[in-house]
Design a protein around this motif. Structure first.
Motif, short mmCIF file in Angstrom:
data_model
loop_
_atom_site.label_atom_id
_atom_site.label_comp_id
_atom_site.label_asym_id
_atom_site.label_seq_id
_atom_site.Cartn_x
_atom_site.Cartn_y
_atom_site.Cartn_z
N ASP A 190 0.82 -1.22 0.00
CA ASP A 190 0.00 0.00 0.00
C ASP A 190 0.84 1.26 0.00
OD1 ASP A 190 -2.45 -1.04 -0.13
OD2 ASP A 190 -2.97 -0.80 2.00
N LYS A 191 1.84 1.25 0.88
CA LYS A 191 2.69 2.43 1.03
C LYS A 191 3.53 2.63 -0.23
CE LYS A 191 5.16 4.42 4.86
NZ LYS A 191 6.15 4.10 5.89
N LYS A 192 4.00 1.52 -0.76
CA LYS A 192 4.81 1.58 -1.99
C LYS A 192 3.99 2.16 -3.14
CE LYS A 192 8.69 -1.39 -2.77
NZ LYS A 192 9.43 -1.35 -1.62
N LEU A 193 2.75 1.69 -3.25
CA LEU A 193 1.89 2.14 -4.35
C LEU A 193 1.69 3.65 -4.28
CD1 LEU A 193 0.09 1.35 -6.74
CD2 LEU A 193 -1.80 1.13 -5.15
N LYS A 194 1.46 4.15 -3.09
CA LYS A 194 1.29 5.58 -2.88
C LYS A 194 2.53 6.33 -3.34
CE LYS A 194 -1.62 7.45 0.78
NZ LYS A 194 -1.72 7.45 2.24
N ARG A 195 3.68 5.82 -2.91
CA ARG A 195 4.95 6.50 -3.22
C ARG A 195 5.22 6.47 -4.73
NH1 ARG A 195 10.29 4.90 -2.97
NH2 ARG A 195 9.83 2.83 -2.18
N TYR A 196 5.01 5.30 -5.35
CA TYR A 196 5.30 5.17 -6.78
C TYR A 196 4.34 6.00 -7.63
CZ TYR A 196 8.39 1.16 -5.94
OH TYR A 196 9.39 0.33 -5.53
N SER A 197 3.06 6.08 -7.16
CA SER A 197 2.06 6.80 -7.95
C SER A 197 2.43 8.27 -8.11
CB SER A 197 0.69 6.68 -7.29
OG SER A 197 0.30 5.33 -7.27
N LYS A 198 3.31 8.75 -7.24
CA LYS A 198 3.75 10.14 -7.38
C LYS A 198 4.81 10.28 -8.46
CE LYS A 198 2.75 11.35 -2.63
NZ LYS A 198 3.34 11.05 -1.32
N ILE A 199 5.52 9.20 -8.80
CA ILE A 199 6.58 9.30 -9.81
C ILE A 199 6.16 8.75 -11.18
CG2 ILE A 199 9.08 9.53 -9.47
CD1 ILE A 199 9.07 7.22 -7.58
N VAL A 200 5.33 7.70 -11.18
CA VAL A 200 4.91 7.13 -12.47
C VAL A 200 3.39 7.00 -12.49
CG1 VAL A 200 7.04 5.83 -12.91
CG2 VAL A 200 5.21 4.77 -11.59
N LYS A 201 2.85 6.65 -13.67
CA LYS A 201 1.40 6.47 -13.80
C LYS A 201 0.92 5.36 -12.87
CE LYS A 201 0.41 7.75 -18.56
NZ LYS A 201 0.83 7.08 -19.80
N LYS A 202 -0.35 5.46 -12.44
CA LYS A 202 -0.86 4.51 -11.45
C LYS A 202 -0.82 3.06 -11.96
CE LYS A 202 -4.17 3.90 -7.81
NZ LYS A 202 -5.55 3.44 -7.79
N GLU A 203 -1.16 2.85 -13.24
CA GLU A 203 -1.15 1.47 -13.77
C GLU A 203 0.26 0.90 -13.71
OE1 GLU A 203 -3.01 4.34 -15.08
OE2 GLU A 203 -2.40 3.77 -17.11
N ILE A 204 1.23 1.75 -14.01
CA ILE A 204 2.61 1.28 -13.97
C ILE A 204 3.01 0.98 -12.53
CG2 ILE A 204 5.02 2.00 -14.33
CD1 ILE A 204 4.15 3.29 -16.91
N ALA A 205 2.63 1.87 -11.62
CA ALA A 205 2.95 1.66 -10.21
C ALA A 205 2.34 0.34 -9.73
CB ALA A 205 2.42 2.82 -9.38
N GLU A 206 1.10 0.08 -10.11
CA GLU A 206 0.43 -1.15 -9.68
C GLU A 206 1.15 -2.39 -10.20
OE1 GLU A 206 -3.57 -0.43 -10.90
OE2 GLU A 206 -4.15 0.26 -8.90
N SER A 207 1.58 -2.30 -11.45
CA SER A 207 2.28 -3.43 -12.04
C SER A 207 3.64 -3.64 -11.37
CB SER A 207 2.44 -3.18 -13.54
OG SER A 207 3.38 -4.05 -14.08
N LEU A 208 4.32 -2.55 -11.05
CA LEU A 208 5.65 -2.66 -10.42
C LEU A 208 5.56 -3.32 -9.05
CD1 LEU A 208 7.15 0.87 -11.24
CD2 LEU A 208 7.95 -1.31 -12.16
N ILE A 209 4.54 -2.94 -8.26
CA ILE A 209 4.50 -3.48 -6.90
C ILE A 209 4.03 -4.93 -6.84
CG2 ILE A 209 4.15 -1.22 -5.78
CD1 ILE A 209 1.24 -2.39 -5.22
N SER A 210 3.48 -5.44 -7.94
CA SER A 210 2.98 -6.81 -7.87
C SER A 210 4.10 -7.85 -7.76
CB SER A 210 2.08 -7.11 -9.06
OG SER A 210 2.84 -7.10 -10.24
N ASP A 211 5.33 -7.47 -8.04
CA ASP A 211 6.47 -8.36 -7.83
C ASP A 211 7.48 -7.63 -6.93
OD1 ASP A 211 8.98 -9.65 -8.03
OD2 ASP A 211 8.50 -10.47 -10.00
N PRO A 212 7.63 -8.08 -5.67
CA PRO A 212 8.49 -7.34 -4.73
C PRO A 212 9.90 -7.11 -5.26
CG PRO A 212 7.37 -9.15 -3.61
CD PRO A 212 7.03 -9.27 -5.05
#
Ligand code: ZN
Ligand code: MN
Length: 460
Positions: free
Chosen positions: A290-312
């Motif tokens: 959850d925290k990672k998604l929030k942080r990534y969504s500030k740097i890249v698009k949300k779909e990309i952030a979601e895809s990135l966090i799905s594999d640690p």
């Protein structure tokens, strides 16, 4: 509208090195049957269990990640029942005081309550000849799995649809993977009991479903069954059912037993367990999805952030590389071509030998325009298959931009595709792109596409 109420009991196998009460390996999968056991996990008379401290620590980690409260101390109990997969005639589990309780998980904006989390031993594995209980003429027992630590996570009946239940399981699985206590790809690593009631009626339990989609399907079927029962004026009774994933139906197994029938007693071979080092373990917890998604969504698009966090592991790699290269570029390549190739091969990043430094060389080559996008995709495909290729990066994969060599590729492409050339000349202009592709193939993806187009126009 039918009002649906669903609660889940999730059994997740923990990836500790050894079993919960003995020194046998927890990695039971793929071994010859009955070769991964000892007197303790076979439940032979006189054998004594000893608690695996790591399993307790893993359980505490899960409790912390799911916002639970902890008792000062806890203990194990014997749950008595007969089943051939449990040679002692009791399962060592926790009943009176669980390891953790009263937590929650956020599903978007909805709070899903966690009632309790406890540890218990996995029973042996029954293999029904013919694949199902109904078709089996005999049953084989493999004790390799007996005693593997299970973490049972019990939710409040807070789900209002099968889809919510599935989304929760996906999220839970991802949290456990981030904690590094669980491996979703292992056979039978997560098994779910789901209880469901409609319109405040009796609850029916569906036992032992594996797979998120199966849980959703089983629950969807069960809603329809219960609604139809009510329509026909029949009473829904408290019972235990199984799910047949082939026929896609739930089947009556037995009318529900009650907890008191298990005759729980304190396990006299084990001592009480003090819950300690909570703060130390909390400090060591990794950043959760959850925290990672929030942080990534500030740097890249949300779909990309979601895809990135799905594999640690991909997320870890993104953290390092996005500081050195353009985060958009890194996000697109890791979430797109790299994940696509991994998925295609049914692998996760940790199953390959690709390290961050390899990807660093890759992104440097992309940034310096030494390789084209198409070459990039080919390189990633090679890297996932054989890490040797990574070393060749920069020699085998340098971009070709001298016209002389490119003319050769175009000439061969034209010679090999006379029909396409004729079609082009008779006015079918879209064939041009096909020929560009053929010439690019000849260069193994290394030629500069702009120069190919220019040369092709001149030569055709
Ligand atoms: Zn053992
Ligand atoms: Mn259980």
């Amino acid at each position: 509208m039918t009002k649906v109420k669903i609660g889940l009991e999730v059994h997740a196998e923990l990836t500790t090195k050894t079993k919960l009460f003995c020194g046998c390996s927890s990695a039971w999968q793929g071994k010859r049957p009955n070769t991964n056991c000892c007197p303790t996990c076979l439940g032979l008379p006189g054998s004594k269990p000893r608690v695996n401290e790591k399993a307790i620590e893993y359980g505490i980690k899960i409790g912390l990640a799911l916002n639970c409260r902890f008792p000062k101390e806890t203990f194990f109990s014997r749950k008595s029942y007969f089943y051939p997969d449990m040679s002692k005639n009791f399962q060592i589990t926790q009943y009176e005081i669980p390891l953790a309780m009263k937590g929650y998980v956020m599903l978007d904006k909805k709070k899903i309550g966690i009632r309790r989390i406890h540890l218990e031993e996995d029973p042996a594995r029954l293999v029904h000849s013919g694949g199902s209980i109904a078709a089996a003429r005999y049953v084989l027992i493999d004790y390799n799995r007996s005693g593997v630590p299970l973490c049972e996570i019990v939710t409040e009946p807070d789900f209002e649809s099968p889809k919510e239940a599935r989304m929760f399981l996906q999220k839970l699985s991802s949290i456990l993977e981030y904690l590094n206590v669980y491996d979703s790809l292992l056979e039978g690593s997560m098994r779910v009991d789901a209880n469901i009631s409609i319109d405040g009626g009796e609850r029916v339990e569906i036992k032992n479903i594996s797979g998120f989609k199966q849980v959703e399907k089983a629950l969807t079927y069960e809603i329809i069954r219960q609604v139809n029962m009510k329509k026909r004026g029949r009473k829904i009774v408290q019972e235990t059912r199984g799910f047949d994933p082939v026929a896609n139906v739930t089947i009556l197994q037995r009318t529900k037993e009650f907890e008191s029938e298990y005759g729980y007693i304190f396990e006299p071979d084990l001592t009480r367990i003090e819950i300690k080092n909570l703060n130390k373990i909390k400090k060591e917890l990794p950043e959760l999805p959850d925290k990672k998604l929030k942080r990534y969504s500030k740097i890249v698009k949300k779909e990309i952030a979601e895809s990135l966090i799905s594999d640690p592991q991909i997320a870890d790699m993104f953290d390092v590389l996005s500081k050195r290269f353009d985060p958009h570029l890194v996000g697109i390549w890791l979430s797109g071509p790299l994940k696509k190739t991994l998925n295609y091969n049914n692998l996760r990043l940790k199953d390959t030998k690709i390290k961050t430094e390899h990807m660093e060389r890759f992104f440097r080559a992309i940034e310096e325009k030494k390789i084209t996008d198409m070459m990039g995709e080919m390189i990633l495909r090679e890297m996932v298959k054989s890490p040797k290729k990574i070393e060749e990066l920069g020699t085998d994969f340098t971009r070709i931009d001298d016209e002389g060599s490119i003319k050769e590729f175009v000439r061969t492409a034209l010679a090999e595709n006379p029909k396409a050339v004729l079609e082009y000349k008779s006015g079918k202009v879209e064939v041009f792109e096909f020929l560009v592709g053929q010439a690019m193939k000849k260069s193994k993806g290394r030629a500069d596409p702009k120069i190919i187009r220019k040369v092709l126009e001149e030569m055709i």
